[in-house]
Design an enzyme around this catalytic site. Sequence first.
Site, PDB file in Angstrom:
ATOM      1  N   ARG A 249       0.802  -1.240   0.000  1.00  0.00           N
ATOM      2  CA  ARG A 249       0.000   0.000   0.000  1.00  0.00           C
ATOM      3  C   ARG A 249       0.830   1.283   0.000  1.00  0.00           C
ATOM      4  O   ARG A 249       1.934   1.313   0.544  1.00  0.00           O
ATOM      5  CB  ARG A 249      -0.893   0.007   1.247  1.00  0.00           C
ATOM      6  CG  ARG A 249      -1.945  -1.081   1.213  1.00  0.00           C
ATOM      7  CD  ARG A 249      -2.733  -1.162   2.508  1.00  0.00           C
ATOM      8  NE  ARG A 249      -3.786  -2.176   2.387  1.00  0.00           N
ATOM      9  CZ  ARG A 249      -3.574  -3.492   2.493  1.00  0.00           C
ATOM     10  NH1 ARG A 249      -2.370  -3.972   2.755  1.00  0.00           N
ATOM     11  NH2 ARG A 249      -4.578  -4.337   2.341  1.00  0.00           N
TER      12      ARG A 249
ATOM     13  N   HIS B 238      -1.038  -2.805  -4.375  1.00  0.00           N
ATOM     14  CA  HIS B 238      -0.544  -3.710  -5.415  1.00  0.00           C
ATOM     15  C   HIS B 238      -0.657  -3.160  -6.838  1.00  0.00           C
ATOM     16  O   HIS B 238      -1.058  -3.874  -7.764  1.00  0.00           O
ATOM     17  CB  HIS B 238      -1.259  -5.057  -5.312  1.00  0.00           C
ATOM     18  CG  HIS B 238      -0.967  -5.800  -4.041  1.00  0.00           C
ATOM     19  ND1 HIS B 238       0.206  -5.669  -3.334  1.00  0.00           N
ATOM     20  CD2 HIS B 238      -1.708  -6.710  -3.338  1.00  0.00           C
ATOM     21  CE1 HIS B 238       0.182  -6.444  -2.271  1.00  0.00           C
ATOM     22  NE2 HIS B 238      -0.968  -7.082  -2.241  1.00  0.00           N
TER      23      HIS B 238
ATOM     24  N   HIS C  46       2.963 -12.606  -5.453  1.00  0.00           N
ATOM     25  CA  HIS C  46       1.883 -12.787  -4.473  1.00  0.00           C
ATOM     26  C   HIS C  46       1.393 -14.241  -4.419  1.00  0.00           C
ATOM     27  O   HIS C  46       0.185 -14.489  -4.362  1.00  0.00           O
ATOM     28  CB  HIS C  46       0.735 -11.837  -4.805  1.00  0.00           C
ATOM     29  CG  HIS C  46      -0.067 -11.413  -3.618  1.00  0.00           C
ATOM     30  ND1 HIS C  46      -0.695 -12.305  -2.788  1.00  0.00           N
ATOM     31  CD2 HIS C  46      -0.325 -10.186  -3.117  1.00  0.00           C
ATOM     32  CE1 HIS C  46      -1.329 -11.640  -1.839  1.00  0.00           C
ATOM     33  NE2 HIS C  46      -1.112 -10.349  -2.007  1.00  0.00           N
TER      34      HIS C  46
ATOM     35  N   GLU D 233       5.609 -12.221   0.977  1.00  0.00           N
ATOM     36  CA  GLU D 233       5.962 -11.359  -0.160  1.00  0.00           C
ATOM     37  C   GLU D 233       7.219 -10.565   0.184  1.00  0.00           C
ATOM     38  O   GLU D 233       7.189  -9.711   1.069  1.00  0.00           O
ATOM     39  CB  GLU D 233       4.796 -10.408  -0.451  1.00  0.00           C
ATOM     40  CG  GLU D 233       3.480 -11.111  -0.720  1.00  0.00           C
ATOM     41  CD  GLU D 233       2.273 -10.267  -0.312  1.00  0.00           C
ATOM     42  OE1 GLU D 233       2.083  -9.189  -0.872  1.00  0.00           O
ATOM     43  OE2 GLU D 233       1.524 -10.691   0.578  1.00  0.00           O
TER      44      GLU D 233
END
Length: 390
Positions: free
Chosen positions: A123, A148, A219, A355
């Site tokens: 974010r 993303h 992801h 991630e």
Amino acid sequence: MKKNIQLILAAACFSTLFVACNHASSTKTGSDKDSTTAQAPQIPDSANFKATVQGKQVDLYTLKNKNGVTVAITNFGGRLVSLLVPNKDGKLTDVILGHDGLSGYQIKAETYFGAIIGRYGNRIGKGKFNLDGKSYQVDLNDKVNTLHGGFNGFYKQVFDAKKIGDQQLELTYVSKDGEGGYPGNLTAKITYTLTDDNALKIEYSATTDKATIVNLTNHAYFNLNGAGTPTITNDSLRIDADNITPVDSTLIPTGKYEKVKGTPFDFTSLKTIGADIDKTDDQLKNGKGYDHNFVLNKHDISQSIATVKSPETGIVMDIYTTEPGLQFYSGNFLTGLSDGKGKATYAHRSALCLETQHFPDSPNEPSFPSTVLKPGETYHTTTIYKFSVK
Ligand code: GLA
């Protein structure tokens, strides 16, 4: 002519019987059925991925190593679709959540399954940042924030694909100046390499013609007990991080570091994921579970920075990276999707994401490692997911 038709019919019958037999031999029933060998996992049919999207050809590519480890990747979003690795019984387990065909990935309720994330992983607060005295507004696709890469991030784009031998796939995407609100024409290249020591290496590189920000990641949703099995909360996890970057209720970092010692976030030695996940804790409340950036103690690719172990299959996954952060997301927003591979249902917390990344909201936090990329520079990061059995 008639003879030819008879021959074709005979061949078709034979192949149908052969497929049926094959299927029967790979499907165990009754007392010999267990979680690791119940059904030999299959790679989805590549025909289900063949389509033209945005004028480009989408397909499914397969990499295979000498041990039978198999990776299926689609160039739609550069997504990992399947990853078949040996379990303790020497059989293969598919450890990645995904769909059986392209249409599964074109749904509105985006999960980012297996996708390459860009231009900016995670974010950015209110989708705003300043760069070289100019302010930019990017897509607000996560309530008040951007997530993303926005509404049309890399997860939705079609990459040019080049297969190199049996064990490597090179994906390239040129993101135009202004796409999603980001400055600069950005050329991104992602190389997936499957090595003979059962590791999947992902190399990310990018160049730009204007100053911009970049934070690329993958992801993948992992379930080492097998995609479609009900929970990852009995697996154990280690993350080599003494601190997290705590977040507010919209999951934007506060800018501080917080020590993990004595908190549910202490994964400095192997701990069951479910051990503390439902404890009363402000950070767990904000994330509805784990959904946090861990500040890695070391990130020089030579040492494993995280380990996941499945008690059921004995599969162990080690992660190596050059990135300073690791977003551990415990699948809190999975709600029982029922269009998983082989019609599997993907329940709440039935997978986890690890991630590797720069920290969320870095463009607005000068104390975080920089995500700025300038013309003439090359962005380059590497992450390895390595599999073994215990
Ligand atoms: C990331 C975010 C999560 C969630 C998932 C996708 O990991 O940090 O909050 O949005 O992606 O559902």
